[in-house]
Enzyme design. Structure first.
Site, PDB file in Angstrom:
ATOM      1  N   ASN A  18     -17.475  -0.286  16.369  1.00 11.45           N
ATOM      2  CA  ASN A  18     -16.221   0.756  16.027  1.00 11.45           C
ATOM      3  C   ASN A  18     -15.480   0.505  14.794  1.00 11.45           C
ATOM      4  O   ASN A  18     -14.883  -0.467  14.583  1.00 11.45           O
ATOM      5  CB  ASN A  18     -15.312   0.679  17.362  1.00 11.45           C
ATOM      6  CG  ASN A  18     -13.949   1.352  16.991  1.00 11.45           C
ATOM      7  OD1 ASN A  18     -13.615   2.299  16.027  1.00 11.45           O
ATOM      8  ND2 ASN A  18     -12.831   1.074  17.773  1.00 11.45           N
ATOM      9  N   TRP A  19     -15.814   1.239  13.914  1.00 13.97           N
ATOM     10  CA  TRP A  19     -15.172   0.923  12.416  1.00 13.97           C
ATOM     11  C   TRP A  19     -13.883   1.275  12.188  1.00 13.97           C
ATOM     12  O   TRP A  19     -13.021   0.952  11.227  1.00 13.97           O
ATOM     13  CB  TRP A  19     -16.246   1.777  11.293  1.00 13.97           C
ATOM     14  CG  TRP A  19     -17.590   1.261  11.234  1.00 13.97           C
ATOM     15  CD1 TRP A  19     -18.058   0.164  11.994  1.00 13.97           C
ATOM     16  CD2 TRP A  19     -18.385   1.899  10.598  1.00 13.97           C
ATOM     17  NE1 TRP A  19     -19.319  -0.093  11.537  1.00 13.97           N
ATOM     18  CE2 TRP A  19     -19.644   1.085  10.641  1.00 13.97           C
ATOM     19  CE3 TRP A  19     -18.646   2.909   9.849  1.00 13.97           C
ATOM     20  CZ2 TRP A  19     -20.905   1.217  10.083  1.00 13.97           C
ATOM     21  CZ3 TRP A  19     -19.899   3.390   9.291  1.00 13.97           C
ATOM     22  CH2 TRP A  19     -20.993   2.310   9.265  1.00 13.97           C
ATOM     23  N   LYS A  20     -13.322   2.118  13.244  1.00 13.69           N
ATOM     24  CA  LYS A  20     -11.703   2.298  13.335  1.00 13.69           C
ATOM     25  C   LYS A  20     -11.757   3.064  11.845  1.00 13.69           C
ATOM     26  O   LYS A  20     -12.533   3.793  11.369  1.00 13.69           O
ATOM     27  CB  LYS A  20     -10.825   1.046  13.294  1.00 13.69           C
ATOM     28  CG  LYS A  20     -11.376   0.303  14.786  1.00 13.69           C
ATOM     29  CD  LYS A  20     -10.339  -0.859  14.978  1.00 13.69           C
ATOM     30  CE  LYS A  20     -10.755  -1.450  16.143  1.00 13.69           C
ATOM     31  NZ  LYS A  20      -9.866  -2.515  16.711  1.00 13.69           N
ATOM     32  N   HIS A  51      -8.990   4.609  23.369  1.00 16.79           N
ATOM     33  CA  HIS A  51      -8.911   3.260  22.622  1.00 16.79           C
ATOM     34  C   HIS A  51      -7.344   2.772  22.772  1.00 16.79           C
ATOM     35  O   HIS A  51      -6.518   3.385  22.585  1.00 16.79           O
ATOM     36  CB  HIS A  51      -9.342   3.125  21.316  1.00 16.79           C
ATOM     37  CG  HIS A  51      -9.642   1.751  20.659  1.00 16.79           C
ATOM     38  ND1 HIS A  51      -8.601   1.094  20.201  1.00 16.79           N
ATOM     39  CD2 HIS A  51     -10.650   1.061  20.482  1.00 16.79           C
ATOM     40  CE1 HIS A  51      -9.057  -0.073  19.816  1.00 16.79           C
ATOM     41  NE2 HIS A  51     -10.068  -0.076  19.879  1.00 16.79           N
ATOM     42  N   GLU A  56      -5.676   1.385  20.656  1.00 14.87           N
ATOM     43  CA  GLU A  56      -4.859   1.630  19.531  1.00 14.87           C
ATOM     44  C   GLU A  56      -4.235   3.294  19.586  1.00 14.87           C
ATOM     45  O   GLU A  56      -3.294   3.603  19.073  1.00 14.87           O
ATOM     46  CB  GLU A  56      -5.531   1.762  18.238  1.00 14.87           C
ATOM     47  CG  GLU A  56      -5.803   0.209  18.047  1.00 14.87           C
ATOM     48  CD  GLU A  56      -7.022  -0.275  17.189  1.00 14.87           C
ATOM     49  OE1 GLU A  56      -7.734   0.422  16.838  1.00 14.87           O
ATOM     50  OE2 GLU A  56      -7.322  -1.480  17.302  1.00 14.87           O
ATOM     51  N   GLU A  96     -11.392  -3.627  27.163  1.00 12.71           N
ATOM     52  CA  GLU A  96     -10.795  -4.244  25.922  1.00 12.71           C
ATOM     53  C   GLU A  96      -9.620  -4.841  25.997  1.00 12.71           C
ATOM     54  O   GLU A  96      -8.466  -4.156  26.070  1.00 12.71           O
ATOM     55  CB  GLU A  96     -10.901  -3.109  24.788  1.00 12.71           C
ATOM     56  CG  GLU A  96     -12.104  -2.842  24.344  1.00 12.71           C
ATOM     57  CD  GLU A  96     -12.199  -2.359  22.902  1.00 12.71           C
ATOM     58  OE1 GLU A  96     -13.388  -3.060  22.191  1.00 12.71           O
ATOM     59  OE2 GLU A  96     -11.330  -1.729  22.419  1.00 12.71           O
ATOM     60  N   GLY A 141      -8.866  -8.001  17.404  1.00 16.04           N
ATOM     61  CA  GLY A 141      -8.553  -8.215  16.143  1.00 16.04           C
ATOM     62  C   GLY A 141      -7.656  -9.497  16.002  1.00 16.04           C
ATOM     63  O   GLY A 141      -7.136 -10.063  14.779  1.00 16.04           O
ATOM     64  N   SER A 194     -12.615  -9.253  19.550  1.00 14.55           N
ATOM     65  CA  SER A 194     -13.107 -10.501  18.744  1.00 14.55           C
ATOM     66  C   SER A 194     -14.627 -10.860  18.940  1.00 14.55           C
ATOM     67  O   SER A 194     -14.719 -12.112  19.231  1.00 14.55           O
ATOM     68  CB  SER A 194     -12.178 -11.537  18.895  1.00 14.55           C
ATOM     69  OG  SER A 194     -10.893 -11.260  18.531  1.00 14.55           O
ATOM     70  N   GLY A 251     -15.318  -4.551  16.558  1.00 16.78           N
ATOM     71  CA  GLY A 251     -14.468  -3.743  15.558  1.00 16.78           C
ATOM     72  C   GLY A 251     -14.771  -4.672  14.431  1.00 16.78           C
ATOM     73  O   GLY A 251     -15.591  -4.417  13.559  1.00 16.78           O
ATOM     74  N   GLY A 252     -13.936  -5.689  13.844  1.00 17.29           N
ATOM     75  CA  GLY A 252     -14.062  -6.385  12.615  1.00 17.29           C
ATOM     76  C   GLY A 252     -15.415  -6.799  12.568  1.00 17.29           C
ATOM     77  O   GLY A 252     -15.793  -6.575  11.352  1.00 17.29           O
TER      78      GLY A 252
HETATM   79  P1  13P Z   1     -12.121  -6.552  16.944  1.00 22.80           P
HETATM   80  O1  13P Z   1     -13.828  -6.817  17.306  1.00 22.80           O
HETATM   81  O2  13P Z   1     -11.816  -6.269  15.553  1.00 22.80           O
HETATM   82  O3  13P Z   1     -11.435  -7.474  17.947  1.00 22.80           O
HETATM   83  O4  13P Z   1     -11.781  -5.078  17.818  1.00 22.80           O
HETATM   84  C1  13P Z   1     -12.286  -4.906  18.985  1.00 22.80           C
HETATM   85  C2  13P Z   1     -11.969  -3.190  18.930  1.00 22.80           C
HETATM   86  O5  13P Z   1     -10.998  -2.821  19.277  1.00 22.80           O
HETATM   87  C3  13P Z   1     -13.252  -2.486  19.281  1.00 22.80           C
HETATM   88  O6  13P Z   1     -13.027  -1.188  19.788  1.00 22.80           O
END
Ligand code: 13P
Length: 259
Positions: free
Chosen positions: A9-11, A100, A102, A170, A176, A215, A236-237
């Protein structure tokens, strides 16, 4: 046996040209190691990169699936800024992240809206990746199970109990922060999720892939996925660097091919 699914997930990161560079790097890293008989790798870039990535993936016959990060539940009309399931399908998308945390928190998306999004995805032949997860205060208050059950009850309103879906656990406190859940906590939450899926899809719940997200790194991915109910990761990251995401794929592939 459920096939592991690793989703990036590149956001709101990566321009079109950065996305194309990333894909070339990833393909180089993973060449000859991964094929989609063993692990499904799914990339969820921003909308703008979907079609260019699709063209490269299709022309080079890469074993990579495309996912979107969101969609709207109507097919067309006066919905400024929204994107429809059919528009995504035309861009070669096969998965779509729905709900998600967010979007739930920053954009006030309700579970009712998320259920509608998941239902529209299924109707268009896309597989929704439904996200659920608790805050730190809910966890510290000992209410994780109740929270997950309530989120699932409302967000799964669309589900007929047999169409293909993916659920991502999640925990918000792990996203993050560099503070991943323990493998035991991830497994406990994913087992709760699967039990809840059984209530609606008795015969199908064992086929649903449940991911852990928060993470995830190349170092902890295999351990986090060691639980019987954890079938993959939503990253994500660490997915922003092709080498790191390839490292996660390799770690999971190695684990999977041993067992
Ligand atoms: P991180 O891997 O950066 O913690 O993000 C997880 C995430 O929100 C994937 O959708």
């Amino acid at each position: 046996m459920r096939k592991p699914l690793l989703a990036a997930n590149w956001k709101m990161n990566q321009t079109v040209s950065e996305s194309l560079d990333w894909l070339a790097d990833f393909n180089r890293e993973i060449a000859g190691v991964l094929n989609n008989k063993d692990v499904d790798a799914v990339f969820c870039p921003p909308f703008t990169a979907l079609y260019p990535l699709h063209q490269v993936i299709a022309s080079q016959k890469m074993d990579i699936c495309l996912g979107a990060q969101d969609l709207f539940w109507q097919e067309a009309g006066a919905f400024t800024g929204e994107i429809s399931p059919g528009m995504l399908a035309e861009c070669g998308v096969s998965y779509v992240i729905c709900g998600h945390s967010e979007r739930r928190t920053l954009l006030q998306e309700s579970s009712e809206m998320i259920s509608k999004k998941c239902g529209a995805a299924v109707a268009a032949g896309l597989v929704p990746i439904l996200c659920v997860g608790e805050t730190l205060s809910i966890r510290e208050g000992g209410l994780t199970q109740e929270w997950l059950e309530a989120q699932l009850y409302e967000s799964l309103d669309f589900w007929d109990g047999k169409s293909e879906i993916v659920v991502a656990y999640e925990p918000i406190w792990a996203i993050g922060t560099g503070q991943a859940a323990t493998a035991a906590d991830a497994e406990a939450a994913c087992a709760i999720i699967r039990d809840n899926l059984r209530e609606k899809g008795a015969g199908f719940a064992d086929q649903v892939r449940i991911l852990y997200g928060g993470s995830v790194t190349p170092e902890n991915a295999a351990e986090l996925m060691s639980g019987a109910n954890v079938d993959g990761a939503l990253v994500g990251g660490a997915s922003l660097k092709a080498a790191a995401f390839a490292g996660i794929c390799r770690a999971v592939f190695a684990e999977n091919s041993q067992g």
